[in-house]
Scaffold this motif. Sequence first.
Motif, PDB file in Angstrom:
ATOM      1  N   ASP A 157     -11.363  -5.469   4.767  1.00  0.00           N
ATOM      2  CA  ASP A 157     -10.477  -5.353   4.968  1.00  0.00           C
ATOM      3  C   ASP A 157      -8.930  -5.860   4.714  1.00  0.00           C
ATOM      4  O   ASP A 157      -8.740  -6.360   3.338  1.00  0.00           O
ATOM      5  CB  ASP A 157      -9.807  -6.232   6.670  1.00  0.00           C
ATOM      6  N   ASN A 158      -8.405  -4.114   3.963  1.00  0.00           N
ATOM      7  CA  ASN A 158      -7.013  -3.831   3.594  1.00  0.00           C
ATOM      8  C   ASN A 158      -5.618  -4.584   4.662  1.00  0.00           C
ATOM      9  O   ASN A 158      -5.812  -3.390   5.877  1.00  0.00           O
ATOM     10  CB  ASN A 158      -6.743  -3.114   2.992  1.00  0.00           C
ATOM     11  N   VAL A 159      -5.190  -5.377   4.672  1.00  0.00           N
ATOM     12  CA  VAL A 159      -4.050  -5.878   5.675  1.00  0.00           C
ATOM     13  C   VAL A 159      -2.658  -5.575   5.550  1.00  0.00           C
ATOM     14  O   VAL A 159      -2.144  -5.476   4.105  1.00  0.00           O
ATOM     15  CB  VAL A 159      -4.721  -6.797   5.992  1.00  0.00           C
ATOM     16  N   THR A 160      -1.950  -4.820   5.596  1.00  0.00           N
ATOM     17  CA  THR A 160      -0.538  -4.952   6.267  1.00  0.00           C
ATOM     18  C   THR A 160       0.505  -6.298   6.560  1.00  0.00           C
ATOM     19  O   THR A 160       0.335  -6.389   7.786  1.00  0.00           O
ATOM     20  CB  THR A 160       0.382  -3.323   6.389  1.00  0.00           C
ATOM     21  N   LEU A 161       0.898  -6.886   5.371  1.00  0.00           N
ATOM     22  CA  LEU A 161       1.779  -8.425   5.916  1.00  0.00           C
ATOM     23  C   LEU A 161       3.284  -7.030   6.404  1.00  0.00           C
ATOM     24  O   LEU A 161       4.219  -7.422   5.282  1.00  0.00           O
ATOM     25  CB  LEU A 161       1.933  -8.562   4.736  1.00  0.00           C
ATOM     26  N   VAL A 210      -2.463  -7.026  -4.258  1.00  0.00           N
ATOM     27  CA  VAL A 210      -1.328  -7.033  -3.845  1.00  0.00           C
ATOM     28  C   VAL A 210       0.006  -5.621  -4.308  1.00  0.00           C
ATOM     29  O   VAL A 210      -0.640  -5.644  -5.358  1.00  0.00           O
ATOM     30  CB  VAL A 210      -0.349  -8.316  -3.422  1.00  0.00           C
ATOM     31  N   ASP A 211      -0.544  -4.980  -3.236  1.00  0.00           N
ATOM     32  CA  ASP A 211       1.096  -4.102  -3.634  1.00  0.00           C
ATOM     33  C   ASP A 211       2.073  -3.801  -2.420  1.00  0.00           C
ATOM     34  O   ASP A 211       1.899  -4.237  -1.312  1.00  0.00           O
ATOM     35  CB  ASP A 211       0.348  -1.913  -3.772  1.00  0.00           C
ATOM     36  N   LEU A 212       2.946  -3.389  -2.136  1.00  0.00           N
ATOM     37  CA  LEU A 212       4.320  -2.624  -1.765  1.00  0.00           C
ATOM     38  C   LEU A 212       4.016  -1.894  -1.240  1.00  0.00           C
ATOM     39  O   LEU A 212       3.138  -0.570  -1.331  1.00  0.00           O
ATOM     40  CB  LEU A 212       5.462  -2.471  -2.802  1.00  0.00           C
ATOM     41  N   VAL A 213       4.359  -1.413  -0.065  1.00  0.00           N
ATOM     42  CA  VAL A 213       3.733  -0.106   1.100  1.00  0.00           C
ATOM     43  C   VAL A 213       4.882   0.892   0.297  1.00  0.00           C
ATOM     44  O   VAL A 213       3.991   1.747   0.166  1.00  0.00           O
ATOM     45  CB  VAL A 213       4.190  -0.234   2.639  1.00  0.00           C
ATOM     46  N   HIS A 214       5.949   0.074  -0.129  1.00  0.00           N
ATOM     47  CA  HIS A 214       6.571   1.801  -0.674  1.00  0.00           C
ATOM     48  C   HIS A 214       7.766   1.125  -1.669  1.00  0.00           C
ATOM     49  O   HIS A 214       8.214   0.099  -2.117  1.00  0.00           O
ATOM     50  CB  HIS A 214       7.935   2.170   0.634  1.00  0.00           C
ATOM     51  N   SER A 215       7.244   1.774  -2.585  1.00  0.00           N
ATOM     52  CA  SER A 215       6.885   1.047  -3.838  1.00  0.00           C
ATOM     53  C   SER A 215       9.612   1.112  -4.478  1.00  0.00           C
ATOM     54  O   SER A 215       9.509   0.501  -5.269  1.00  0.00           O
ATOM     55  CB  SER A 215       6.745   1.986  -5.543  1.00  0.00           C
ATOM     56  N   GLN A 216       9.677   2.410  -3.827  1.00  0.00           N
ATOM     57  CA  GLN A 216      10.760   2.080  -4.380  1.00  0.00           C
ATOM     58  C   GLN A 216      11.229   1.166  -2.490  1.00  0.00           C
ATOM     59  O   GLN A 216      13.074   1.303  -2.619  1.00  0.00           O
ATOM     60  CB  GLN A 216      11.475   3.773  -4.253  1.00  0.00           C
ATOM     61  N   LEU A 217      10.932   0.679  -1.909  1.00  0.00           N
ATOM     62  CA  LEU A 217      11.599   0.122  -0.952  1.00  0.00           C
ATOM     63  C   LEU A 217      12.209   0.420   0.164  1.00  0.00           C
ATOM     64  O   LEU A 217      13.453   0.502  -0.076  1.00  0.00           O
ATOM     65  CB  LEU A 217      12.668  -1.455  -1.417  1.00  0.00           C
ATOM     66  N   MET A 218      11.768   2.010   0.027  1.00  0.00           N
ATOM     67  CA  MET A 218      12.223   2.632   1.405  1.00  0.00           C
ATOM     68  C   MET A 218      13.298   2.203   2.399  1.00  0.00           C
ATOM     69  O   MET A 218      12.482   1.899   3.379  1.00  0.00           O
ATOM     70  CB  MET A 218      11.748   4.127   1.816  1.00  0.00           C
ATOM     71  N   GLY A 219      14.010   2.453   3.269  1.00  0.00           N
ATOM     72  CA  GLY A 219      14.427   2.119   4.528  1.00  0.00           C
ATOM     73  C   GLY A 219      14.232   0.158   4.421  1.00  0.00           C
ATOM     74  O   GLY A 219      14.681   0.048   5.664  1.00  0.00           O
ATOM     75  N   GLY A 220      14.509   0.004   3.572  1.00  0.00           N
ATOM     76  CA  GLY A 220      14.358  -1.649   3.610  1.00  0.00           C
ATOM     77  C   GLY A 220      12.937  -2.484   3.910  1.00  0.00           C
ATOM     78  O   GLY A 220      13.466  -3.822   4.254  1.00  0.00           O
ATOM     79  N   ASP A 221      12.354  -1.269   3.854  1.00  0.00           N
ATOM     80  CA  ASP A 221      10.701  -1.900   3.911  1.00  0.00           C
ATOM     81  C   ASP A 221      10.258  -2.116   2.899  1.00  0.00           C
ATOM     82  O   ASP A 221       9.890  -2.273   1.350  1.00  0.00           O
ATOM     83  CB  ASP A 221       9.719  -0.602   4.331  1.00  0.00           C
ATOM     84  N   LEU A 222       9.954  -4.076   2.739  1.00  0.00           N
ATOM     85  CA  LEU A 222       9.279  -4.957   1.805  1.00  0.00           C
ATOM     86  C   LEU A 222       8.081  -5.375   1.962  1.00  0.00           C
ATOM     87  O   LEU A 222       7.551  -6.152   1.546  1.00  0.00           O
ATOM     88  CB  LEU A 222      10.019  -5.723   1.595  1.00  0.00           C
ATOM     89  N   SER A 223       7.218  -4.233   2.894  1.00  0.00           N
ATOM     90  CA  SER A 223       5.783  -5.051   3.530  1.00  0.00           C
ATOM     91  C   SER A 223       5.040  -5.080   2.091  1.00  0.00           C
ATOM     92  O   SER A 223       5.662  -4.155   1.539  1.00  0.00           O
ATOM     93  CB  SER A 223       5.329  -4.124   4.825  1.00  0.00           C
ATOM     94  N   VAL A 224       3.789  -5.479   2.474  1.00  0.00           N
ATOM     95  CA  VAL A 224       2.863  -5.756   0.794  1.00  0.00           C
ATOM     96  C   VAL A 224       1.941  -5.249   1.917  1.00  0.00           C
ATOM     97  O   VAL A 224       1.613  -5.424   2.816  1.00  0.00           O
ATOM     98  CB  VAL A 224       2.760  -6.508   0.387  1.00  0.00           C
ATOM     99  N   VAL A 225       0.753  -4.661   1.241  1.00  0.00           N
ATOM    100  CA  VAL A 225      -0.819  -4.269   2.012  1.00  0.00           C
ATOM    101  C   VAL A 225      -1.698  -5.592   0.479  1.00  0.00           C
ATOM    102  O   VAL A 225      -1.309  -5.156  -0.964  1.00  0.00           O
ATOM    103  CB  VAL A 225      -1.220  -3.128   1.442  1.00  0.00           C
ATOM    104  N   LEU A 226      -2.368  -6.198   1.213  1.00  0.00           N
ATOM    105  CA  LEU A 226      -3.101  -6.866   0.856  1.00  0.00           C
ATOM    106  C   LEU A 226      -4.266  -6.309   0.673  1.00  0.00           C
ATOM    107  O   LEU A 226      -5.288  -6.240   1.975  1.00  0.00           O
ATOM    108  CB  LEU A 226      -2.870  -8.444   1.087  1.00  0.00           C
ATOM    109  N   LYS A 227      -4.815  -6.300  -0.255  1.00  0.00           N
ATOM    110  CA  LYS A 227      -6.642  -5.558  -0.132  1.00  0.00           C
ATOM    111  C   LYS A 227      -7.469  -6.557  -0.588  1.00  0.00           C
ATOM    112  O   LYS A 227      -7.415  -8.112  -1.335  1.00  0.00           O
ATOM    113  CB  LYS A 227      -6.358  -4.536  -1.919  1.00  0.00           C
ATOM    114  N   ASN A 228      -8.300  -5.698   0.505  1.00  0.00           N
ATOM    115  CA  ASN A 228     -10.151  -7.061   0.345  1.00  0.00           C
ATOM    116  C   ASN A 228     -10.028  -8.698   0.440  1.00  0.00           C
ATOM    117  O   ASN A 228      -9.960  -9.381  -0.081  1.00  0.00           O
ATOM    118  CB  ASN A 228     -10.439  -6.489  -1.221  1.00  0.00           C
TER     119      ASN A 228
END
Length: 320
Positions: A157-161, A210-228
């Motif tokens: 799975d791809n999981v958002t942290l 691992v990638d940021l959900v929003h590459s520009q950290l929009m709205g203070g969102d520092l979440s990341v997606v952990l793939k596979n």
Amino acid sequence: MRFFKLFFVLLLYGLSLLVLPPVSSSEVVWSISARVGDNVTLPCEAPGVVDFEDVAVKWTRPDLGPDQFVVFYRDGRPDPDNQHPSYQDRVDLVHSQLMGGDLSVVLKNVTINDSGRFECQLIQKMENQKKWSESKPISTIVLKVSDPDPIEARVGDNVTLPCNTSDVVNFEDPTVKWTRPDLGLGQYIYLYRDGRPDPENQHPSYEDRVDLVHSQLMGGDLSVVLKNVTINDSGTFECHLIQTMMFGKRRKRSRSESELLSTIVLKVSDPGSTGNRTETGDEGGHEDRQRHGLTGSVCVVTVLSVGLFLSKKAKLSKSF
């Protein structure tokens, strides 16, 4: 003689009431539950009308070292002397000016180690203005911190942290760091700074995953997606924000790591393990039971048929 003894006892009692300070019975005890990473308000209210010009507010824990405290507020500001290191930059008054006698504090990013007893004291300066008069706690908090609910996922799975900040952040040059407590010293899962991911010291198992959900950290969102995700990804993840501080006329840069913003517990299971095997085993057992049942039925019918045949043959033999 008895009269004089009784009079003397009553006189001593009356003098004790005048000399000894009254014992406060207005202590309030609270029980509060929280999850790791929560911001928790520890309530405390001053009894009656208080002149806050010569008053200090002290939050303590009985299990801290001697003369150490959670937060000490006096002379209109926090006093960092003797504050326990684990509470530095994590405790703020709800109202910085103690409005309405509210002595409550906010404890940020609570951890399992914050579980325990907190006591709020109102302390007044003595007449000589050099010492503080200790008081009994006017509020006691019993805080119980538990691990957050885990995020459950399957292998592949791809999981958002999730990680968010509501504070005012300068995102022109932020640094976001995701770590795991069980990684090697200086290693991390993901580091974002200077406007791009920084692969230096990234743990090999997380490269290109691992990638940021929003590459520009929009709205203070520092979440990341952990793939596979894999079974080895099960564990605790921590999100930190590091901001750049500017000093002097020249652009001197000093990075200081902020407090923990988010703690995530991830639980990864193998879709081809336990559950499916058990199910397959049950189906096989069911088929076996059907097979054995059918065989047993055939045997019973055969026996009955043979018995009936032999019975009829015996009757015919007698008739002749």
